[in-house]
Structures are given as structure tokens and as C-alpha cells.
Design a protein around this motif. Structure first.
Motif, mmCIF file in Angstrom:
data_model
loop_
_atom_site.group_PDB
_atom_site.id
_atom_site.type_symbol
_atom_site.label_atom_id
_atom_site.label_comp_id
_atom_site.label_asym_id
_atom_site.label_seq_id
_atom_site.Cartn_x
_atom_site.Cartn_y
_atom_site.Cartn_z
ATOM 1 N N LEU A 88 7.205 -5.284 7.556
ATOM 2 C CA LEU A 88 6.343 -6.364 7.090
ATOM 3 C C LEU A 88 7.000 -7.071 5.910
ATOM 4 O O LEU A 88 7.834 -6.484 5.220
ATOM 5 N N SER A 89 6.559 -8.307 5.654
ATOM 6 C CA SER A 89 7.033 -9.033 4.471
ATOM 7 C C SER A 89 6.122 -8.785 3.279
ATOM 8 O O SER A 89 6.187 -9.523 2.288
ATOM 9 N N THR A 133 -2.994 -5.339 4.209
ATOM 10 C CA THR A 133 -2.075 -5.194 3.078
ATOM 11 C C THR A 133 -2.816 -5.521 1.780
ATOM 12 O O THR A 133 -3.976 -5.950 1.799
ATOM 13 N N ALA A 134 -2.127 -5.330 0.665
ATOM 14 C CA ALA A 134 -2.766 -5.510 -0.645
ATOM 15 C C ALA A 134 -1.817 -6.163 -1.639
ATOM 16 O O ALA A 134 -0.590 -6.095 -1.498
ATOM 17 N N GLN A 135 -2.425 -6.787 -2.641
ATOM 18 C CA GLN A 135 -1.663 -7.298 -3.785
ATOM 19 C C GLN A 135 -2.148 -6.629 -5.070
ATOM 20 O O GLN A 135 -1.894 -7.119 -6.165
ATOM 21 N N GLU A 136 -2.815 -5.500 -4.911
ATOM 22 C CA GLU A 136 -3.341 -4.754 -6.052
ATOM 23 C C GLU A 136 -2.212 -4.394 -7.020
ATOM 24 O O GLU A 136 -1.160 -3.897 -6.614
ATOM 25 N N GLY A 137 -2.431 -4.665 -8.294
ATOM 26 C CA GLY A 137 -1.450 -4.305 -9.307
ATOM 27 C C GLY A 137 -0.320 -5.287 -9.478
ATOM 28 O O GLY A 137 0.561 -5.079 -10.324
ATOM 29 N N PHE A 138 -0.302 -6.364 -8.714
ATOM 30 C CA PHE A 138 0.798 -7.329 -8.787
ATOM 31 C C PHE A 138 0.673 -8.224 -10.026
ATOM 32 O O PHE A 138 -0.425 -8.645 -10.399
ATOM 33 N N THR A 139 1.805 -8.519 -10.621
ATOM 34 C CA THR A 139 1.871 -9.565 -11.633
ATOM 35 C C THR A 139 2.011 -10.910 -10.922
ATOM 36 O O THR A 139 2.265 -10.961 -9.710
ATOM 37 N N ALA A 183 4.468 -14.247 -6.638
ATOM 38 C CA ALA A 183 5.302 -15.397 -6.292
ATOM 39 C C ALA A 183 6.451 -14.982 -5.377
ATOM 40 O O ALA A 183 6.854 -15.739 -4.487
ATOM 41 N N LYS A 184 6.965 -13.776 -5.582
ATOM 42 C CA LYS A 184 8.052 -13.273 -4.738
ATOM 43 C C LYS A 184 7.553 -12.758 -3.394
ATOM 44 O O LYS A 184 8.318 -12.672 -2.433
ATOM 45 N N GLU A 185 6.254 -12.411 -3.350
ATOM 46 C CA GLU A 185 5.687 -11.796 -2.143
ATOM 47 C C GLU A 185 4.369 -12.498 -1.803
ATOM 48 O O GLU A 185 3.295 -11.907 -1.876
#
Length: 294
Positions: free
Chosen positions: A235-236, A257-263, A268-270
């Protein structure tokens, strides 16, 4: 020898903070999944690809299809009936309602039509979680002292349950009796403690192989009966949480999928983090029975 590999693509850019609990409802042709932290229940028509969602008052980790077409919501303090037609939500049972630390997490219906589900600390507090089974409307606690219980799924013949406590990195195998209750203690099945990524949600296919999301690794791996990796889905998004088979032939694998904890820099990169992914698989999934409450 190279392993079979597949590449999943974005099916719905749902932007979930913590996508989880994908469930296929064959009667409606819909896939349901939750954004636990975002307090939303999403659904997608497999045929038309129409997508919508409903806002919830509490964190919900799974919407289990019932025999009458309704869903049972597995929430942070309770189990509730949800009617997709009217939008009505009615209380069914309390679960850890007096414990503000925990919420629900992974869940799946077993081969007997009973619901296994877990709780965990909202901040992943050490050993704050438990594992439950809802069998014919009666709730039983199966295990305590778990931190992030995940990977609940069941062998085609119903004699084995699988689960993991994600921080341990080890997927466990648990023998079941002819009514689906655990026998003795679980034993190690597959060890990912030295692997990139942590074991998260899982689903079983019709050949008795387990498809396991590896949180942090951006992949879902297929495991044989010996716990060996025999296939990979890429996956991307680096934080896949749970796969499920869907569609009339159960040959579409959907992955939350999740973006939990992302800055903001990580997001922006993902940019596909938090999306629902899908991939066509040349292997059929295992049809899961609707949840029976009586």
C-alpha cells in the motif's frame, strides 16, 4: 523464490484518523468501516462505489452485520443497534461503561455467529485491555491484561481463533471447542517481533490462510497454516489497520488505514494515509456469518 505480490490502490479517500473494522454485508452489498477517533461510520456500495458516512457520538470500532439487516456497533462504552435505513441507534449492552480509560478495538464474528471483540486504553495504556465474546446475547470476558488486542479471526472449520497483543509482535493461535469457546491457553503462531511493522487486524481466506495488516510497514501479508509469509499486498499508506474480503465472489480485499500520530509533514509525504484501499485477489475470502444475538 519470489512471493506473490499485489498492489492496493485507493478506493475511497476517506481521510480517517484511525480507520478500522471493515465489514462486508452481503445482503446490502455494502462495506462498512469505522473511523474510531473521528467518530464516523463509513459505508461503500461495492457495485456503484457510492460512499457516505454518519457521525457518531462515541468512538466505535466495528459495525457487525446482524441477521435482520441492522448492525451492532461496538463502541467505547457500549454495544448498540444501528438501523442504516432510519439512522436510529438503540442501546444493547454496557461494556466497561465505568472505565473512562478504555475504548473498543478489534472485533470479528466467529464461525458460530458470535462476536469476539477487544478493549484497550485510549492512550494504549499497558495491559488495560480485555477480550470478550458475545454469544447468543450473553457477554463473557475471555482474557484480561492486554495492551492493544488485534488480529481476531477464525479458521474455516471454527476450531481455531487467532489474535495478537500488538506490542508483543506475536500472533497467537487458540484452540476452540465445538461451541467456539477457548480450550486451554493460546500458543504462538507467527512472530513479527523482529519484523518491520507490527501485527494489527487480520482476516481469513477460504483456503485457511490469514491476511495480516502490518502497521508501520505499509503492507498486508498472507500467512499459511505454519505462520509463514506466502504473499504480500503493498500500500502507499504505512499504517494499514485491517483487511476484509468483499464483493459477490469475495475476491476484493479492502484495507483500512490510519493517519493517527502523523505530523503535517508526514501527512504531506503520505497523502493517502487514512484512505480505504482495495485490490483484486485471485483467492476467495471466507464468508463470515451474520452476528446472532439469540
Amino acid at each position: 523464490m519470489s512471493l506473490p505480490t499485489w498492489q492496493a490502490t485507493v478506493a475511497v479517500d476517506s481521510g480517517c484518523l484511525l480507520g478500522e473494522g471493515p465489514q462486508w454485508q452481503a445482503s446490502s452489498g455494502r462495506l462498512y468501516w469505522c473511523d474510531i477517533i473521528g467518530k464516523r461510520l463509513h459505508w461503500l456500495s461495492h457495485t456503484s462505489q457510492q460512499h457516505d458516512h454518519v457521525a457518531l457520538d462515541d468512538m466505535v470500532s466495528l459495525a457487525a452485520p446482524l441477521e435482520d439487516g441492522r448492525l451492532l456497533l461496538v463502541g467505547e462504552r457500549s454495544l448498540s443497534h444501528f438501523d442504516p435505513e432510519s439512522g436510529n441507534i438503540t442501546h444493547f449492552a454496557d461494556v466497561e461503561a465505568d472505565n473512562p480509560v478504555t475504548r473498543s478495538n478489534d472485533a470479528r464474528v466467529d464461525r458460530h455467529g458470535s462476536l469476539w471483540f477487544s478493549s484497550m486504553g485510549k492512550q494504549a495504556e499497558h495491559q488495560a485491555g480485555s477480550l470478550y465474546r458475545l454469544h447468543r446475547g450473553t457477554l463473557s470476558q475471555l482474557r484480561t491484561g492486554l495492551s492493544i488486542p488485534n488480529a481476531l479471526c477464525f479458521s474455516p472449520d471454527g476450531t481455531t481463533a487467532y489474535f495478537t497483543d500488538t506490542p508483543t509482535g506475536v500472533v497467537m493461535r487458540w484452540a476452540l471447542d465445538d461451541q467456539g469457546w477457548p480450550l486451554g491457553e493460546p500458543e504462538p503462531f507467527a512472530d513479527f517481533s523482529g519484523h518491520i511493522g507490527n501485527p494489527d487486524g487480520a482476516v481469513m481466506d477460504s483456503q485457511g490462510c490469514l491476511w495480516l495488516a502490518l502497521w508501520g510497514a505499509g503492507e498486508v501479508v498472507r500467512l499459511n497454516a505454519d505462520g509463514e509469509i506466502i504473499g504480500r499486498v503493498h500500500l502507499s499508506a504505512s499504517q494499514p489497520s485491517c483487511p476484509v474480503f468483499a464483493g459477490p465472489e469475495l475476491k476484493t480485499l479492502y484495507i483500512t488505514t490510519a493517519q493517527e500520530g502523523f505530523t503535517s509533514e508526514q501527512l504531506a509525504k503520505e497523502p493517502s494515509a487514512g484512505a480505504l484501499f482495495s485490490v483484486q485477489i485471485d483467492i476467495a475470502g471466507l464468508a463470515e456469518p451474520p452476528l446472532r444475538l439469540a
